[in-house]
Motif scaffolding. Structure first.
Motif, mmCIF file in Angstrom:
data_model
loop_
_atom_site.group_PDB
_atom_site.id
_atom_site.type_symbol
_atom_site.label_atom_id
_atom_site.label_comp_id
_atom_site.label_asym_id
_atom_site.label_seq_id
_atom_site.Cartn_x
_atom_site.Cartn_y
_atom_site.Cartn_z
ATOM 1 N N ALA A 1 94.086 104.558 80.108
ATOM 2 C CA ALA A 1 93.873 104.296 78.683
ATOM 3 C C ALA A 1 95.098 104.723 77.871
ATOM 4 O O ALA A 1 95.504 104.038 76.921
ATOM 5 C CB ALA A 1 92.630 105.040 78.196
ATOM 6 N N ALA A 2 95.694 105.863 78.252
ATOM 7 C CA ALA A 2 96.894 106.331 77.555
ATOM 8 C C ALA A 2 98.060 105.366 77.770
ATOM 9 O O ALA A 2 98.807 105.053 76.823
ATOM 10 C CB ALA A 2 97.263 107.732 78.045
ATOM 11 N N MET A 3 98.222 104.865 78.992
ATOM 12 C CA MET A 3 99.299 103.919 79.271
ATOM 13 C C MET A 3 99.066 102.587 78.551
ATOM 14 O O MET A 3 100.011 101.950 78.077
ATOM 15 C CB MET A 3 99.401 103.685 80.782
ATOM 16 C CG MET A 3 99.876 104.899 81.557
ATOM 17 S SD MET A 3 101.504 105.460 81.036
ATOM 18 C CE MET A 3 102.517 104.063 81.526
ATOM 19 N N TYR A 4 97.817 102.174 78.474
ATOM 20 C CA TYR A 4 97.472 100.938 77.754
ATOM 21 C C TYR A 4 97.854 101.072 76.279
ATOM 22 O O TYR A 4 98.467 100.175 75.692
ATOM 23 C CB TYR A 4 95.983 100.677 77.911
ATOM 24 C CG TYR A 4 95.468 99.426 77.223
ATOM 25 C CD1 TYR A 4 95.634 98.170 77.799
ATOM 26 C CD2 TYR A 4 94.797 99.511 76.001
ATOM 27 C CE1 TYR A 4 95.145 97.029 77.182
ATOM 28 C CE2 TYR A 4 94.304 98.370 75.376
ATOM 29 C CZ TYR A 4 94.481 97.137 75.961
ATOM 30 O OH TYR A 4 93.997 96.002 75.341
ATOM 31 N N MET A 5 97.504 102.209 75.684
ATOM 32 C CA MET A 5 97.829 102.436 74.275
ATOM 33 C C MET A 5 99.343 102.501 74.076
ATOM 34 O O MET A 5 99.878 101.963 73.100
ATOM 35 C CB MET A 5 97.183 103.741 73.809
ATOM 36 C CG MET A 5 97.306 104.008 72.321
ATOM 37 S SD MET A 5 96.364 102.857 71.297
ATOM 38 C CE MET A 5 97.680 102.103 70.339
ATOM 39 N N ALA A 6 100.044 103.133 75.009
ATOM 40 C CA ALA A 6 101.507 103.226 74.905
ATOM 41 C C ALA A 6 102.151 101.842 74.969
ATOM 42 O O ALA A 6 103.103 101.545 74.240
ATOM 43 C CB ALA A 6 102.050 104.120 76.025
ATOM 44 N N LYS B 1 94.569 100.674 65.884
ATOM 45 C CA LYS B 1 94.219 100.582 67.311
ATOM 46 C C LYS B 1 93.759 101.935 67.857
ATOM 47 O O LYS B 1 92.878 101.999 68.710
ATOM 48 C CB LYS B 1 95.401 100.024 68.104
ATOM 49 C CG LYS B 1 95.595 98.522 67.883
ATOM 50 C CD LYS B 1 96.738 97.974 68.681
ATOM 51 C CE LYS B 1 96.709 96.442 68.665
ATOM 52 N NZ LYS B 1 96.771 95.878 67.306
ATOM 53 N N LEU B 2 94.353 103.007 67.368
ATOM 54 C CA LEU B 2 93.906 104.332 67.792
ATOM 55 C C LEU B 2 92.470 104.597 67.339
ATOM 56 O O LEU B 2 91.679 105.194 68.078
ATOM 57 C CB LEU B 2 94.846 105.408 67.242
ATOM 58 C CG LEU B 2 96.195 105.545 67.970
ATOM 59 C CD1 LEU B 2 97.154 106.399 67.164
ATOM 60 C CD2 LEU B 2 95.999 106.134 69.366
ATOM 61 N N ARG B 3 92.134 104.141 66.140
ATOM 62 C CA ARG B 3 90.749 104.304 65.663
ATOM 63 C C ARG B 3 89.791 103.468 66.509
ATOM 64 O O ARG B 3 88.692 103.910 66.861
ATOM 65 C CB ARG B 3 90.643 103.924 64.183
ATOM 66 C CG ARG B 3 91.253 104.946 63.232
ATOM 67 C CD ARG B 3 90.827 104.692 61.795
ATOM 68 N NE ARG B 3 91.381 103.455 61.267
ATOM 69 C CZ ARG B 3 92.574 103.365 60.662
ATOM 70 N NH1 ARG B 3 93.323 104.451 60.516
ATOM 71 N NH2 ARG B 3 93.002 102.210 60.193
ATOM 72 N N TRP C 1 100.766 98.992 74.081
ATOM 73 C CA TRP C 1 100.503 98.309 72.819
ATOM 74 C C TRP C 1 101.344 98.880 71.677
ATOM 75 O O TRP C 1 101.821 98.136 70.815
ATOM 76 C CB TRP C 1 99.015 98.375 72.470
ATOM 77 C CG TRP C 1 98.323 97.079 72.700
ATOM 78 C CD1 TRP C 1 97.459 96.753 73.697
ATOM 79 C CD2 TRP C 1 98.461 95.886 71.909
ATOM 80 N NE1 TRP C 1 97.051 95.450 73.594
ATOM 81 C CE2 TRP C 1 97.647 94.889 72.492
ATOM 82 C CE3 TRP C 1 99.202 95.563 70.764
ATOM 83 C CZ2 TRP C 1 97.549 93.604 71.981
ATOM 84 C CZ3 TRP C 1 99.107 94.270 70.251
ATOM 85 C CH2 TRP C 1 98.289 93.307 70.859
ATOM 86 N N ALA C 2 101.551 100.192 71.664
ATOM 87 C CA ALA C 2 102.389 100.802 70.629
ATOM 88 C C ALA C 2 103.819 100.262 70.710
ATOM 89 O O ALA C 2 104.463 99.999 69.681
ATOM 90 C CB ALA C 2 102.382 102.319 70.777
ATOM 91 N N ALA C 3 104.305 100.067 71.940
ATOM 92 C CA ALA C 3 105.651 99.516 72.123
ATOM 93 C C ALA C 3 105.733 98.095 71.580
ATOM 94 O O ALA C 3 106.715 97.723 70.912
ATOM 95 C CB ALA C 3 106.031 99.539 73.605
ATOM 96 N N TYR C 4 104.683 97.283 71.837
ATOM 97 C CA TYR C 4 104.709 95.915 71.325
ATOM 98 C C TYR C 4 104.576 95.899 69.798
ATOM 99 O O TYR C 4 105.233 95.096 69.128
ATOM 100 C CB TYR C 4 103.598 95.082 71.946
ATOM 101 C CG TYR C 4 103.626 93.646 71.470
ATOM 102 C CD1 TYR C 4 104.685 92.810 71.814
ATOM 103 C CD2 TYR C 4 102.624 93.139 70.640
ATOM 104 C CE1 TYR C 4 104.746 91.505 71.353
ATOM 105 C CE2 TYR C 4 102.680 91.826 70.182
ATOM 106 C CZ TYR C 4 103.742 91.017 70.535
ATOM 107 O OH TYR C 4 103.792 89.728 70.076
#
Length: 236
Positions: free
Chosen positions: A38-43, A6-8, A45-48
Protein backbone atom coordinates in the motif's frame (compact mmCIF):
# COMPACT_ATOMS: atom_id res chain seq x y z
CA UNK A 1 -3.63 18.85 -2.85
CA UNK A 2 -4.34 15.89 -5.17
CA UNK A 3 -1.96 13.69 -3.18
CA UNK A 4 -3.68 14.81 0.02
CA UNK A 5 -7.03 13.75 -1.47
CA UNK A 6 -5.61 10.32 -2.29
CA UNK A 7 -4.18 9.98 1.21
CA UNK A 8 -7.64 10.67 2.65
CA UNK A 9 -9.16 8.08 0.29
CA UNK A 10 -6.45 5.60 1.31
CA UNK A 11 -7.17 6.19 5.00
CA UNK A 12 -10.85 5.36 4.43
CA UNK A 13 -9.88 2.02 2.81
CA UNK A 14 -6.98 1.07 5.08
CA UNK A 15 -8.35 2.37 8.36
CA UNK A 16 -5.19 4.34 9.22
CA UNK A 17 -3.12 7.33 8.06
CA UNK A 18 -0.66 6.00 5.48
CA UNK A 19 1.50 9.15 5.49
CA UNK A 20 1.82 8.97 9.27
CA UNK A 21 2.92 5.35 8.97
CA UNK A 22 5.51 6.21 6.31
CA UNK A 23 6.93 9.13 8.30
CA UNK A 24 6.76 7.85 11.86
CA UNK A 25 6.25 4.08 11.72
CA UNK A 26 6.19 1.74 13.41
CA UNK A 27 8.72 0.38 10.92
CA UNK A 28 7.60 -3.21 11.51
CA UNK A 29 4.13 -2.36 10.22
CA UNK A 30 5.48 -0.33 7.30
CA UNK A 31 7.82 -3.15 6.25
CA UNK A 32 5.21 -5.88 6.75
CA UNK A 33 4.14 -7.76 3.65
CA UNK A 34 0.55 -6.79 4.45
CA UNK A 35 1.06 -3.03 4.21
CA UNK A 36 4.31 -2.23 2.39
CA UNK A 37 2.50 -2.71 -0.93
CA UNK A 38 0.00 0.00 0.00
CA UNK A 39 2.89 2.36 0.80
CA UNK A 40 4.58 1.60 -2.53
CA UNK A 41 1.28 2.08 -4.37
CA UNK A 42 0.83 5.50 -2.76
CA UNK A 43 4.44 6.43 -3.55
CA UNK A 44 3.93 5.52 -7.20
CA UNK A 45 0.83 7.64 -7.42
CA UNK A 46 2.54 10.55 -5.64
CA UNK A 47 5.31 10.41 -8.25
CA UNK A 48 2.78 10.54 -11.09
CA UNK A 49 0.89 13.41 -9.42
CA UNK A 50 4.19 15.30 -9.18
CA UNK A 51 4.73 14.65 -12.89
CA UNK A 52 1.21 15.93 -13.60
CA UNK A 53 1.85 19.07 -11.58
CA UNK A 54 5.24 19.88 -13.08
CA UNK A 55 4.71 18.78 -16.70
CA UNK A 56 0.97 18.29 -17.26
CA UNK A 57 1.23 18.21 -21.05
CA UNK A 58 3.73 15.35 -21.05
CA UNK A 59 2.00 13.50 -18.21
CA UNK A 60 -1.31 13.49 -20.10
CA UNK A 61 0.18 12.48 -23.45
CA UNK A 62 2.33 9.47 -22.52
CA UNK A 63 1.86 6.54 -24.89
CA UNK A 64 2.44 3.70 -22.42
CA UNK A 65 2.95 2.86 -18.76
CA UNK A 66 4.53 -0.12 -17.00
CA UNK A 67 5.53 -1.21 -13.52
CA UNK A 68 7.07 -3.99 -11.47
CA UNK A 69 5.15 -5.79 -8.71
CA UNK A 70 2.86 -3.20 -7.03
CA UNK A 71 3.96 -0.77 -9.75
CA UNK A 72 1.75 -2.70 -12.18
CA UNK A 73 -1.30 -1.69 -10.14
CA UNK A 74 -0.12 1.92 -10.25
CA UNK A 75 0.29 1.63 -14.03
CA UNK A 76 -3.21 0.20 -14.45
CA UNK A 77 -4.76 2.94 -12.35
CA UNK A 78 -2.77 5.76 -13.99
CA UNK A 79 -3.97 4.41 -17.36
CA UNK A 80 -7.57 4.57 -16.18
CA UNK A 81 -8.28 0.81 -16.06
CA UNK A 82 -8.73 1.06 -12.29
CA UNK A 83 -9.60 4.02 -10.12
CA UNK A 84 -7.09 4.94 -7.41
CA UNK A 85 -9.38 3.38 -4.82
CA UNK A 86 -9.97 0.15 -6.76
CA UNK A 87 -6.24 -0.27 -7.32
CA UNK A 88 -5.57 0.16 -3.61
CA UNK A 89 -8.24 -2.40 -2.74
CA UNK A 90 -6.48 -4.91 -5.01
CA UNK A 91 -3.08 -4.11 -3.49
CA UNK A 92 -4.52 -4.57 0.00
CA UNK A 93 -6.07 -7.93 -0.99
CA UNK A 94 -2.68 -8.98 -2.37
CA UNK A 95 -0.91 -7.94 0.83
CA UNK A 96 -3.32 -9.82 3.05
CA UNK A 97 -3.02 -12.96 0.94
CA UNK A 98 0.79 -12.74 1.08
CA UNK A 99 0.65 -12.34 4.86
CA UNK A 100 -1.50 -15.45 5.21
CA UNK A 101 1.00 -17.42 3.15
CA UNK A 102 3.90 -15.96 5.13
CA UNK A 103 2.29 -17.40 8.26
CA UNK A 104 1.99 -20.81 6.55
CA UNK A 105 5.52 -20.67 5.06
CA UNK A 106 7.56 -18.54 7.47
CA UNK A 107 10.93 -19.67 6.07
CA UNK A 108 10.76 -17.52 2.92
CA UNK A 109 13.63 -15.24 1.92
CA UNK A 110 14.65 -13.03 -1.00
CA UNK A 111 18.08 -11.93 -2.18
CA UNK A 112 19.15 -9.36 -4.77
CA UNK A 113 22.28 -9.95 -6.82
CA UNK A 114 24.12 -7.91 -9.46
CA UNK A 115 27.12 -8.44 -11.67
CA UNK A 116 26.69 -12.07 -12.72
CA UNK A 117 25.15 -13.59 -15.85
CA UNK A 118 21.73 -15.23 -15.74
CA UNK A 119 23.27 -18.66 -16.41
CA UNK A 120 25.67 -18.19 -13.51
CA UNK A 121 22.88 -17.11 -11.14
CA UNK A 122 20.83 -20.18 -12.12
CA UNK A 123 23.88 -22.36 -11.52
CA UNK A 124 24.33 -20.86 -8.04
CA UNK A 125 20.65 -21.52 -7.30
CA UNK A 126 21.17 -25.19 -8.17
CA UNK A 127 24.29 -25.35 -6.00
CA UNK A 128 22.40 -23.79 -3.08
CA UNK A 129 19.62 -26.37 -3.42
CA UNK A 130 22.14 -29.21 -3.49
CA UNK A 131 23.99 -27.84 -0.47
CA UNK A 132 20.90 -27.38 1.69
CA UNK A 133 18.53 -30.08 0.47
CA UNK A 134 15.78 -27.47 0.11
CA UNK A 135 13.26 -27.44 -2.75
CA UNK A 136 13.02 -23.79 -3.85
CA UNK A 137 15.72 -21.28 -4.82
CA UNK A 138 15.18 -19.53 -8.14
CA UNK A 139 15.26 -16.27 -10.05
CA UNK A 140 11.99 -14.48 -9.35
CA UNK A 141 12.64 -11.19 -11.11
CA UNK A 142 14.98 -9.69 -13.69
CA UNK A 143 15.74 -6.13 -12.57
CA UNK A 144 18.17 -5.16 -15.32
CA UNK A 145 21.01 -6.71 -17.32
CA UNK A 146 22.99 -8.87 -14.87
CA UNK A 147 20.72 -7.84 -12.01
CA UNK A 148 18.25 -10.29 -10.45
CA UNK A 149 16.11 -11.14 -7.45
CA UNK A 150 16.30 -14.70 -6.15
CA UNK A 151 13.68 -16.16 -3.82
CA UNK A 152 12.95 -19.40 -2.03
CA UNK A 153 13.39 -21.16 1.30
CA UNK A 154 15.47 -19.18 3.79
CA UNK A 155 18.26 -21.75 4.13
CA UNK A 156 18.75 -22.08 0.38
CA UNK A 157 18.64 -18.31 -0.22
CA UNK A 158 21.22 -17.70 2.52
CA UNK A 159 23.42 -20.37 0.91
CA UNK A 160 22.91 -18.63 -2.46
CA UNK A 161 24.03 -15.33 -0.93
CA UNK A 162 27.26 -16.89 0.29
CA UNK A 163 27.86 -18.54 -3.07
CA UNK A 164 27.22 -15.23 -4.83
CA UNK A 165 29.84 -13.50 -2.72
CA UNK A 166 32.33 -16.26 -3.47
CA UNK A 167 31.55 -15.97 -7.20
CA UNK A 168 32.48 -12.27 -7.19
CA UNK A 169 29.07 -10.65 -7.53
CA UNK A 170 29.21 -6.84 -7.45
CA UNK A 171 26.42 -6.83 -4.89
CA UNK A 172 24.44 -9.56 -3.15
CA UNK A 173 22.24 -9.12 -0.10
CA UNK A 174 19.17 -10.48 1.64
CA UNK A 175 16.16 -8.16 1.32
CA UNK A 176 14.54 -7.75 4.73
CA UNK A 177 10.80 -8.29 4.99
CA UNK A 178 10.38 -9.56 1.43
CA UNK A 179 8.62 -12.78 0.44
CA UNK A 180 9.43 -15.26 -2.30
CA UNK A 181 6.97 -13.93 -4.87
CA UNK A 182 6.69 -15.78 -8.20
CA UNK A 183 7.62 -19.13 -6.64
CA UNK A 184 5.45 -22.08 -5.61
CA UNK A 185 5.47 -20.68 -2.07
CA UNK A 186 3.25 -17.76 -3.11
CA UNK A 187 1.49 -19.20 -6.16
CA UNK A 188 -1.92 -19.37 -4.45
CA UNK A 189 -1.95 -15.56 -3.98
CA UNK A 190 -3.26 -15.36 -7.54
CA UNK A 191 -6.60 -16.83 -6.45
CA UNK A 192 -7.18 -14.08 -3.88
CA UNK A 193 -6.33 -11.44 -6.49
CA UNK A 194 -8.54 -13.05 -9.15
CA UNK A 195 -11.44 -13.24 -6.68
CA UNK A 196 -11.02 -9.53 -5.91
CA UNK A 197 -10.75 -8.73 -9.63
CA UNK A 198 -14.06 -10.47 -10.33
CA UNK A 199 -15.64 -8.55 -7.46
CA UNK A 200 -14.42 -5.26 -8.95
CA UNK A 201 -14.52 -6.07 -12.68
CA UNK A 202 -17.52 -3.83 -13.44
CA UNK A 203 -15.40 -0.87 -12.33
CA UNK A 204 -12.66 -1.63 -14.87
CA UNK A 205 -12.35 0.44 -18.05
CA UNK A 206 -10.24 0.38 -21.22
CA UNK A 207 -7.01 2.40 -20.75
CA UNK A 208 -6.26 5.76 -22.35
CA UNK A 209 -2.64 4.65 -22.93
CA UNK A 210 -1.01 1.25 -23.42
CA UNK A 211 -0.16 -0.84 -20.35
CA UNK A 212 2.77 -3.27 -20.36
CA UNK A 213 3.06 -6.15 -17.87
CA UNK A 214 6.47 -7.15 -16.51
CA UNK A 215 5.87 -10.91 -16.53
CA UNK A 216 5.27 -11.06 -20.30
CA UNK A 217 6.60 -8.42 -22.65
CA UNK A 218 4.52 -9.87 -25.49
CA UNK A 219 1.25 -9.28 -23.60
CA UNK A 220 0.04 -5.74 -23.14
CA UNK A 221 -3.22 -3.89 -22.90
CA UNK A 222 -3.80 -1.44 -25.75
CA UNK A 223 -5.33 1.98 -25.35
CA UNK A 224 -8.91 2.66 -26.42
CA UNK A 225 -9.26 2.29 -30.19
CA UNK A 226 -6.01 0.34 -30.66
CA UNK A 227 -7.49 -3.16 -30.51
CA UNK A 228 -5.31 -6.02 -29.14
CA UNK A 229 -5.76 -7.68 -25.75
CA UNK A 230 -9.08 -7.23 -23.97
CA UNK A 231 -9.85 -6.65 -20.32
CA UNK A 232 -11.32 -10.15 -20.20
CA UNK A 233 -7.89 -11.55 -21.13
CA UNK A 234 -6.22 -9.45 -18.43
CA UNK A 235 -8.70 -10.69 -15.81
CA UNK A 236 -8.02 -14.32 -16.71
Amino acid sequence: PRVEQKLRAAAAILGFDLLELCLNGPSAKLESVEYNGAAMYMAGWAAYEKFLHEEPGKARSISAVAGIEVGEYVALSVAGVLSFETGLELVLARGRALKELADVYPDQAVCSIAGLSEDKVKQLCEQALSATGEDICQITMVLFSRGYVVGGRRKSVESFRQLGEQAGALQVRILAGQKANHTNLTQSVQWAIKAKLRELEKKMLRPWCDVYFNARSDFHLRAVGHGAHTLEEVRS
